[in-house]
Design an enzyme around this catalytic site. Structure first.
Site, mmCIF file in Angstrom:
data_model
loop_
_atom_site.group_PDB
_atom_site.id
_atom_site.type_symbol
_atom_site.label_atom_id
_atom_site.label_comp_id
_atom_site.label_asym_id
_atom_site.label_seq_id
_atom_site.Cartn_x
_atom_site.Cartn_y
_atom_site.Cartn_z
ATOM 1 N N ARG A 1 -10.227 -13.147 18.704
ATOM 2 C CA ARG A 1 -10.475 -14.085 17.852
ATOM 3 C C ARG A 1 -10.427 -13.436 16.342
ATOM 4 O O ARG A 1 -9.842 -13.985 15.418
ATOM 5 C CB ARG A 1 -11.798 -14.883 17.995
ATOM 6 C CG ARG A 1 -12.101 -15.914 17.037
ATOM 7 C CD ARG A 1 -13.387 -16.614 17.604
ATOM 8 N NE ARG A 1 -14.578 -16.109 17.222
ATOM 9 C CZ ARG A 1 -15.630 -16.572 17.657
ATOM 10 N NH1 ARG A 1 -15.840 -17.776 18.294
ATOM 11 N NH2 ARG A 1 -16.974 -15.835 17.303
ATOM 12 N N ARG B 1 -13.144 -13.663 10.608
ATOM 13 C CA ARG B 1 -14.533 -13.473 10.352
ATOM 14 C C ARG B 1 -14.752 -11.905 10.563
ATOM 15 O O ARG B 1 -14.368 -11.396 11.386
ATOM 16 C CB ARG B 1 -15.255 -14.262 11.797
ATOM 17 C CG ARG B 1 -15.247 -15.545 11.388
ATOM 18 C CD ARG B 1 -15.936 -16.236 12.550
ATOM 19 N NE ARG B 1 -17.239 -15.545 12.873
ATOM 20 C CZ ARG B 1 -18.083 -16.230 13.988
ATOM 21 N NH1 ARG B 1 -17.805 -17.549 14.223
ATOM 22 N NH2 ARG B 1 -19.076 -15.596 14.095
ATOM 23 N N ARG C 1 -24.012 -8.191 18.304
ATOM 24 C CA ARG C 1 -24.376 -9.393 18.332
ATOM 25 C C ARG C 1 -24.722 -9.888 19.657
ATOM 26 O O ARG C 1 -25.450 -10.879 20.022
ATOM 27 C CB ARG C 1 -22.969 -10.522 17.557
ATOM 28 C CG ARG C 1 -23.096 -10.369 16.393
ATOM 29 C CD ARG C 1 -21.712 -10.804 15.938
ATOM 30 N NE ARG C 1 -21.447 -12.162 16.061
ATOM 31 C CZ ARG C 1 -20.541 -12.719 16.136
ATOM 32 N NH1 ARG C 1 -19.155 -12.058 16.144
ATOM 33 N NH2 ARG C 1 -20.021 -14.094 16.478
ATOM 34 N N LYS D 1 -18.688 -21.887 22.857
ATOM 35 C CA LYS D 1 -19.663 -22.989 22.585
ATOM 36 C C LYS D 1 -19.021 -23.942 21.576
ATOM 37 O O LYS D 1 -19.115 -25.212 21.712
ATOM 38 C CB LYS D 1 -20.650 -22.818 21.705
ATOM 39 C CG LYS D 1 -21.599 -21.552 22.960
ATOM 40 C CD LYS D 1 -23.282 -21.370 22.082
ATOM 41 C CE LYS D 1 -23.121 -20.493 20.756
ATOM 42 N NZ LYS D 1 -22.560 -19.049 21.138
HETATM 43 P P1 AMP Z 1 -22.478 -17.741 15.096
HETATM 44 O O1 AMP Z 1 -21.359 -18.468 14.430
HETATM 45 O O2 AMP Z 1 -23.297 -18.803 15.987
HETATM 46 O O3 AMP Z 1 -21.988 -16.700 16.328
HETATM 47 O O4 AMP Z 1 -23.375 -17.213 13.994
HETATM 48 C C1 AMP Z 1 -22.837 -16.146 13.201
HETATM 49 C C2 AMP Z 1 -24.111 -15.636 12.662
HETATM 50 O O5 AMP Z 1 -24.928 -16.560 11.739
HETATM 51 C C3 AMP Z 1 -25.180 -14.995 13.346
HETATM 52 O O6 AMP Z 1 -24.812 -13.527 13.760
HETATM 53 C C4 AMP Z 1 -26.134 -14.922 12.402
HETATM 54 O O7 AMP Z 1 -26.363 -13.839 11.680
HETATM 55 C C5 AMP Z 1 -26.179 -16.203 11.854
HETATM 56 N N1 AMP Z 1 -26.989 -17.115 12.721
HETATM 57 C C6 AMP Z 1 -26.559 -18.607 12.947
HETATM 58 N N2 AMP Z 1 -27.172 -19.262 13.611
HETATM 59 C C7 AMP Z 1 -28.325 -18.559 13.633
HETATM 60 C C8 AMP Z 1 -29.816 -18.888 13.892
HETATM 61 N N3 AMP Z 1 -29.903 -19.797 14.523
HETATM 62 N N4 AMP Z 1 -30.785 -18.122 13.588
HETATM 63 C C9 AMP Z 1 -30.559 -16.895 12.659
HETATM 64 N N5 AMP Z 1 -29.279 -16.433 12.260
HETATM 65 C C10 AMP Z 1 -28.331 -17.569 12.684
#
Ligand code: AMP
Length: 369
Positions: free
Chosen positions: A307, A313, A325, A193
């Site tokens: 990654r 991360r 996740r 994404k």
């Molecule tokens: P991402 O980078 O989108 O994979 O997000 C990493 C982490 O950020 C996720 O595993 C959640 O802990 C938190 N996070 C990101 N976006 C959201 C969301 N819309 N709602 C809740 N937690 C979020």
């Protein structure tokens, strides 16, 4: 797009185009007037910005003053007679250039000519930054025009809508249509994404908001929000809706002039999707599409662990957190596919292939919206 009181306005004339128009006026007027010292008269309130910028650009000595026109109290006729406030200076024998922010019907101009007739000026010239030829109904000569504009209501750069908007450095035009492109870019962690959002945001001139990135920024900067989010993120759990929605609203509000948004990582729950619809509605807009990148789980695990070797991360480094996740994504987000499918806004796109191929698949969907 911005909202002032009950109306919506879209960006119309940029600060740099205004600047160019004012430079042009200053050059023209100084060439005509030559060495004589003119008196520039701004008509308040609207002209305070243009006059200030204009006199800074005027290449020769000049005087500047402001006047205000006000309706006589108690006069109820449609042809209000205006009275003048603030002219304290003797203008006998002087060359006066009235500087207006905008001339539309020309009613104010009528009053200006009437008022200055009695002042014994040597010459009276009219300059305006904006001029609406379709609305102008008078015969009075306008000597200098900055920019001709269509007969639509504008705000900004001194012009207001019921008191608001004068402080904005650009000009906005009233709009009733929703011209934003708002995309929810959807897909499990590792679907690509972020990479795709980077291409799409420049191609379609959109603002990319990744809630994950915003949380990580807050964690790195040790903000209160970051500390709160970290405890959830480190385990691969979702941050509570209340916190995430509030943060997302604030991010959208930071980008008032955006032509549209790519939401990446948001919404992830039904409550977030409803909150996003509400937010878009408050901007006289809506979500156009949810585009989902579809990638097989095993490819995702492989990509994320790879990654993790370089991204630093913590939630990418450990296979069980990565799998959590992905599971969390499917458990909690299946409902979103239903949410957008029921609105005919769900588009699945194959997320396996080269970056270019995937960008093209996504662009095809956006171009057809
Ligand atoms: P991402 O980078 O989108 O994979 O997000 C990493 C982490 O950020 C996720 O595993 C959640 O802990 C938190 N996070 C990101 N976006 C959201 C969301 N819309 N709602 C809740 N937690 C979020």
């Amino acid at each position: 797009m911005i909202k002032l009181h009950d109306k919506y306005f879209k960006p119309f004339i940029s600060a740099s185009d205004i600047d160019k128009a004012i430079s042009k006026l200053a050059t023209q007027i100084s060439e005509d007037i030559g060495d004589e010292i003119p008196v520039f008269v701004g008509i308040l309130n609207g002209s305070f910005m243009v006059v200030s910028d204009f006199v800074k650009k005027y290449p020769r000595p000049c005087e500047v003053t402001f006047i205000k026109l006000a309706s006589y109290e108690g006069v109820k006729s449609s042809e209000d007679i205006q009275r003048l406030i603030g002219l304290t200076q003797d203008l006998t024998g002087r060359t006066v250039v009235v500087i207006e922010d905008i001339i539309d019907t020309g009613n104010t101009l009528h009053d200006i000519y009437r008022i200055f007739k009695n002042e014994g000026v040597k010459a009276l010239k009219i300059a305006t930054l904006f001029y609406k030829p379709e609305a102008y109904k008078k015969d009075f000569k306008i000597h200098y025009i900055g920019i001709e504009i269509p007969n639509k209501f504008i705000v900004g750069y001194g012009l207001d809508y019921d008191g608001l908007g004068r402080d904005i450095p650009e000009v906005y035009q009233i709009t009733t249509e929703n011209q934003m492109t708002n995309i929810v870019l959807f897909g499990p962690p590792g679907a690509g994404k972020g990479t795709q959002a980077d291409f799409l945001k420049s191609k379609y001139n959109l603002v990319h908001i990744s809630t994950g990135d915003v949380f990580r920024y807050n964690i790195n900067n040790e903000t209160e929000l970051g500390t709160l989010a970290k405890s959830y993120m480190d385990k691969g759990d979702l941050v509570p809706d209340e916190v995430t929605i509030k943060m997302l609203n604030a991010e959208v509000d930071k980008n008032k002039t955006a032509e549209g948004f790519i939401f990446d990582g948001f919404p992830r729950t039904d409550a977030q999707a409803r909150a996003l619809d509400e937010l878009m509605k408050s901007k006289n807009s809506s979500i156009n599409a949810m585009i989902a990148l579809e990638v097989n789980d095993e490819i995702l695990v492989e990509r994320l662990l790879k990654r993790g070797e370089t991204s630093g991360r913590p939630d990418d480094a450990n296979e069980s957190i990565v799998r959590n996740r992905i599971t969390e994504y499917y458990n909690k987000t299946a409902v979103l596919k239903d949410y957008y499918t029921s609105q005919d806004k769900y588009f699945g796109v194959d997320g396996v292939g080269s970056i270019d191929e995937i960008t093209e698949r996504l662009s095809n969907v956006i171009d057809d919206l």
